[in-house]
Motif scaffolding. Structure first.
Motif, PDB file in Angstrom:
ATOM      1  N   THR A 238      13.384  11.115   6.108  1.00 11.93           N
ATOM      2  CA  THR A 238      14.506  11.866   5.545  1.00 11.93           C
ATOM      3  C   THR A 238      13.997  12.541   4.279  1.00 11.93           C
ATOM      4  N   LEU A 239      14.869  13.225   3.555  1.00 13.65           N
ATOM      5  CA  LEU A 239      14.515  13.667   2.212  1.00 13.65           C
ATOM      6  C   LEU A 239      14.796  12.505   1.279  1.00 13.65           C
ATOM      7  N   GLY A 240      13.814  12.154   0.471  1.00 17.13           N
ATOM      8  CA  GLY A 240      14.017  10.981  -0.358  1.00 17.13           C
ATOM      9  C   GLY A 240      13.026  10.897  -1.496  1.00 17.13           C
ATOM     10  N   HIS A 241      13.077   9.783  -2.187  1.00 17.54           N
ATOM     11  CA  HIS A 241      12.209   9.568  -3.341  1.00 17.54           C
ATOM     12  C   HIS A 241      10.814   9.189  -2.851  1.00 17.54           C
ATOM     13  N   PRO A 242       9.778   9.934  -3.265  1.00 10.72           N
ATOM     14  CA  PRO A 242       8.431   9.658  -2.739  1.00 10.72           C
ATOM     15  C   PRO A 242       7.921   8.260  -3.076  1.00 10.72           C
ATOM     16  N   LEU A 243       8.372   7.682  -4.190  1.00  8.41           N
ATOM     17  CA  LEU A 243       7.873   6.355  -4.566  1.00  8.41           C
ATOM     18  C   LEU A 243       8.345   5.269  -3.611  1.00  8.41           C
ATOM     19  N   ALA A 244       9.396   5.546  -2.837  1.00 11.56           N
ATOM     20  CA  ALA A 244       9.828   4.573  -1.829  1.00 11.56           C
ATOM     21  C   ALA A 244       8.757   4.431  -0.753  1.00 11.56           C
ATOM     22  N   ASP A 245       8.145   5.545  -0.337  1.00 11.77           N
ATOM     23  CA  ASP A 245       7.036   5.489   0.625  1.00 11.77           C
ATOM     24  C   ASP A 245       5.844   4.750   0.033  1.00 11.77           C
ATOM     25  N   LEU A 246       5.523   5.070  -1.211  1.00  8.07           N
ATOM     26  CA  LEU A 246       4.361   4.454  -1.861  1.00  8.07           C
ATOM     27  C   LEU A 246       4.560   2.945  -1.981  1.00  8.07           C
ATOM     28  N   ALA A 247       5.754   2.523  -2.364  1.00 15.79           N
ATOM     29  CA  ALA A 247       6.031   1.087  -2.495  1.00 15.79           C
ATOM     30  C   ALA A 247       5.938   0.392  -1.146  1.00 15.79           C
ATOM     31  N   TYR A 248       6.437   1.042  -0.114  1.00 14.91           N
ATOM     32  CA  TYR A 248       6.366   0.448   1.222  1.00 14.91           C
ATOM     33  C   TYR A 248       4.917   0.275   1.650  1.00 14.91           C
ATOM     34  N   PHE A 249       4.083   1.271   1.384  1.00 11.90           N
ATOM     35  CA  PHE A 249       2.666   1.180   1.727  1.00 11.90           C
ATOM     36  C   PHE A 249       2.006   0.016   0.987  1.00 11.90           C
ATOM     37  N   CYS A 250       2.502  -0.281  -0.214  1.00  8.39           N
ATOM     38  CA  CYS A 250       1.905  -1.334  -1.046  1.00  8.39           C
ATOM     39  C   CYS A 250       2.492  -2.713  -0.777  1.00  8.39           C
ATOM     40  N   LEU A 251       3.413  -2.856   0.136  1.00  2.65           N
ATOM     41  CA  LEU A 251       4.009  -4.169   0.384  1.00  2.65           C
ATOM     42  C   LEU A 251       2.986  -5.259   0.721  1.00  2.65           C
ATOM     43  N   PRO A 252       1.892  -4.967   1.441  1.00  4.48           N
ATOM     44  CA  PRO A 252       0.922  -6.039   1.726  1.00  4.48           C
ATOM     45  C   PRO A 252       0.405  -6.750   0.479  1.00  4.48           C
ATOM     46  N   TYR A 253       0.388  -6.057  -0.671  1.00  7.91           N
ATOM     47  CA  TYR A 253      -0.082  -6.688  -1.904  1.00  7.91           C
ATOM     48  C   TYR A 253       0.894  -7.757  -2.402  1.00  7.91           C
ATOM     49  N   HIS A 254       2.093  -7.797  -1.817  1.00  4.90           N
ATOM     50  CA  HIS A 254       3.128  -8.733  -2.268  1.00  4.90           C
ATOM     51  C   HIS A 254       3.514  -9.733  -1.189  1.00  4.90           C
ATOM     52  N   LEU A 255       2.715  -9.787  -0.120  1.00  2.48           N
ATOM     53  CA  LEU A 255       2.998 -10.701   0.984  1.00  2.48           C
ATOM     54  C   LEU A 255       1.758 -11.541   1.287  1.00  2.48           C
ATOM     55  N   PRO A 256       1.946 -12.781   1.718  1.00  7.64           N
ATOM     56  CA  PRO A 256       0.790 -13.668   1.944  1.00  7.64           C
ATOM     57  C   PRO A 256      -0.025 -13.266   3.165  1.00  7.64           C
ATOM     58  N   ALA A 257      -1.336 -13.406   3.058  1.00 12.06           N
ATOM     59  CA  ALA A 257      -2.213 -13.231   4.221  1.00 12.06           C
ATOM     60  C   ALA A 257      -2.050 -14.440   5.136  1.00 12.06           C
ATOM     61  N   GLY A 258      -2.340 -14.243   6.404  1.00 11.81           N
ATOM     62  CA  GLY A 258      -2.351 -15.362   7.329  1.00 11.81           C
ATOM     63  C   GLY A 258      -1.015 -15.680   7.969  1.00 11.81           C
ATOM     64  N   VAL A 259       0.050 -14.962   7.589  1.00  9.42           N
ATOM     65  CA  VAL A 259       1.348 -15.144   8.246  1.00  9.42           C
ATOM     66  C   VAL A 259       1.488 -14.066   9.301  1.00  9.42           C
ATOM     67  N   ASP A 260       1.488 -14.457  10.547  1.00  9.08           N
ATOM     68  CA  ASP A 260       1.504 -13.496  11.648  1.00  9.08           C
ATOM     69  C   ASP A 260       2.705 -12.568  11.526  1.00  9.08           C
ATOM     70  N   GLY A 261       2.432 -11.264  11.567  1.00  6.52           N
ATOM     71  CA  GLY A 261       3.506 -10.293  11.547  1.00  6.52           C
ATOM     72  C   GLY A 261       3.838  -9.729  10.185  1.00  6.52           C
ATOM     73  N   LEU A 262       3.352 -10.346   9.099  1.00  4.19           N
ATOM     74  CA  LEU A 262       3.699  -9.860   7.758  1.00  4.19           C
ATOM     75  C   LEU A 262       2.659  -8.881   7.193  1.00  4.19           C
ATOM     76  N   ARG A 263       1.447  -8.899   7.710  1.00  6.44           N
ATOM     77  CA  ARG A 263       0.386  -7.981   7.273  1.00  6.44           C
ATOM     78  C   ARG A 263       0.149  -8.077   5.764  1.00  6.44           C
ATOM     79  N   GLY A 264       0.106  -9.296   5.239  1.00  5.56           N
ATOM     80  CA  GLY A 264      -0.068  -9.494   3.807  1.00  5.56           C
ATOM     81  C   GLY A 264      -1.517  -9.573   3.370  1.00  5.56           C
ATOM     82  N   LEU A 265      -1.740  -9.361   2.062  1.00  8.03           N
ATOM     83  CA  LEU A 265      -3.085  -9.396   1.482  1.00  8.03           C
ATOM     84  C   LEU A 265      -3.245 -10.462   0.405  1.00  8.03           C
TER      85      LEU A 265
END
Length: 355
Positions: A238-265
């Motif tokens: 949609t038309l929206g705030h570009p930082l919402a896309d950037l934050a979504y791309f960065c979600l792996p930095y805030h999720l644990p690795a090793g949990v199937d389906g979460l794609r964490g780092l």
């Protein structure tokens, strides 16, 4: 690293293939006498199919069967944004051939686009690559996102693709409603976020084409170099705030690795593995987009976790009804609570990243 697994069409997603072939022959002159249809496994929302005929390959995306939430699964909007970008920009997207809004052909609206050959990476850890190859892949994804966000929406005919202002507040309201509509039990962190987020609207409103699901798994990379060949899955754009896309791309930095389906780092030594840190990703985005700083980063990260939790809750609710497009949707939907809890932690404590 390859394209999503191809399977025989799931029973819940079958349609009249003869009717489709007849329709396509009227609108795709290059179509041959035979049409082979298989389904991509891996998408959670709009069923996606590979069409093969006369040595050519196409991709068909359609709405799922059954009752769907209001304003969801809008393949018509996907078609519109992909077509505009392919005709008026250098943003990498497949060429689209047709949109069919006549439900009588295969039961729902659908569109057909080119199949793009290349590599898809399902997890940001990029375990299938060497450490030296990983950083260029991440940076290419960020550079392409910055290019997308700099598209002049009026010039490419997308001025009516969404409202130019108030994206954050509208999205919070929308996903709160979608969560409530697909709720299956108590989730205290979601309730907290639904109260907190409406008070956090960014001071500086911005308007760009927001993809809505921008992550490595929705990018096709060139077979031989660290270059994005196509951005896929525009359902949430949609038309929206570009930082919402950037934050979504960065979600792996805030999720644990090793949990199937979460794609964490979290838990991975990023430097040793050749993966850029979140700080490096933000600096690269600022460099490529001409931005001086990023304000309220923790708000955008918390919002992205909240939104993804609401989406997964919808996946879970659809799985309970028996019409989700991925066989493991039940498991994926159950992770909504983990995302909401991570979002509420960041809302309270910040993201730990400063620019």
């Amino acid at each position: 690293m390859n394209e999503p697994e191809l399977i025989d069409v799931l029973p819940a997603h079958r349609f009249d293939e003869a009717a489709l072939a007849q329709y396509l022959r009227q609108h795709l002159p290059e179509l041959g006498p035979e049409l082979k249809v298989r389904q991509f496994q891996g998408g959670q929302s709009n069923p996606t199919y590979l069409l093969e005929s006369a040595g050519r390959r196409y991709v068909l995306r359609k709405k799922p069967p059954g009752k769907v939430l209001p304003s969801a699964h809008m393949v018509e909007r996907e078609y519109k944004v992909i077509r505009a970008l392919s005709e008026h920009t250098t943003v990498p997207v497949p060429r689209v051939h047709l949109l069919c809004e006549d439900d009588s052909i295969i039961g729902t609206a659908f569109y057909v686009m080119d199949h793009i050959e290349g590599r898809i990476f399902g997890h940001p850890a990029l375990n299938e690559l060497t450490a030296a190859e990983r950083r260029p892949i991440h940076l290419a994804a960020i550079d392409t996102m910055a290019e997308l966000h700099q598209v002049d929406v009026e010039k490419v005919g997308l001025g009516d693709f969404g409202k130019a202002q108030g994206y954050f507040a509208r999205q919070v309201k929308r996903w709160s409603g979608q969560y409530q509509a697909s709720r299956t039990g108590d989730m205290p962190a979601m309730e907290q976020l639904m109260r907190w987020l409406p008070e956090q609207a960014p001071q500086r409103d911005e308007c760009a084409i927001a993809h809505g699901d921008y992550r490595l798994g929705n990018l096709i990379f060139d077979p031989n170099e660290a270059k994005v060949a196509a951005i896929l899955d525009w359902e949430l754009s949609t038309l929206g705030h570009p930082l919402a896309d950037l934050a979504y791309f960065c979600l792996p930095y805030h999720l644990p690795a090793g949990v199937d389906g979460l794609r964490g780092l979290i838990g991975i030594d990023l430097q040793e593995q050749g993966i850029p840190s979140e700080q490096e990703v933000l600096q690269r985005y600022c460099l490529r987009s001409g931005r001086d700083a990023i304000d309220d980063w923790h708000v955008f990260v918390a919002f992205s976790l909240f939104r993804l939790a609401a989406i997964l809750q919808g996946v879970y609710a659809r799985a309970l009804q028996g019409n989700a497009s991925n066989a493991d949707a039940l498991q994926v939907g159950q992770r909504a609570g983990l995302l909401a809890e991570a979002g509420w932690r960041i809302a309270q404590n910040g993201s730990g990243v400063t620019l």
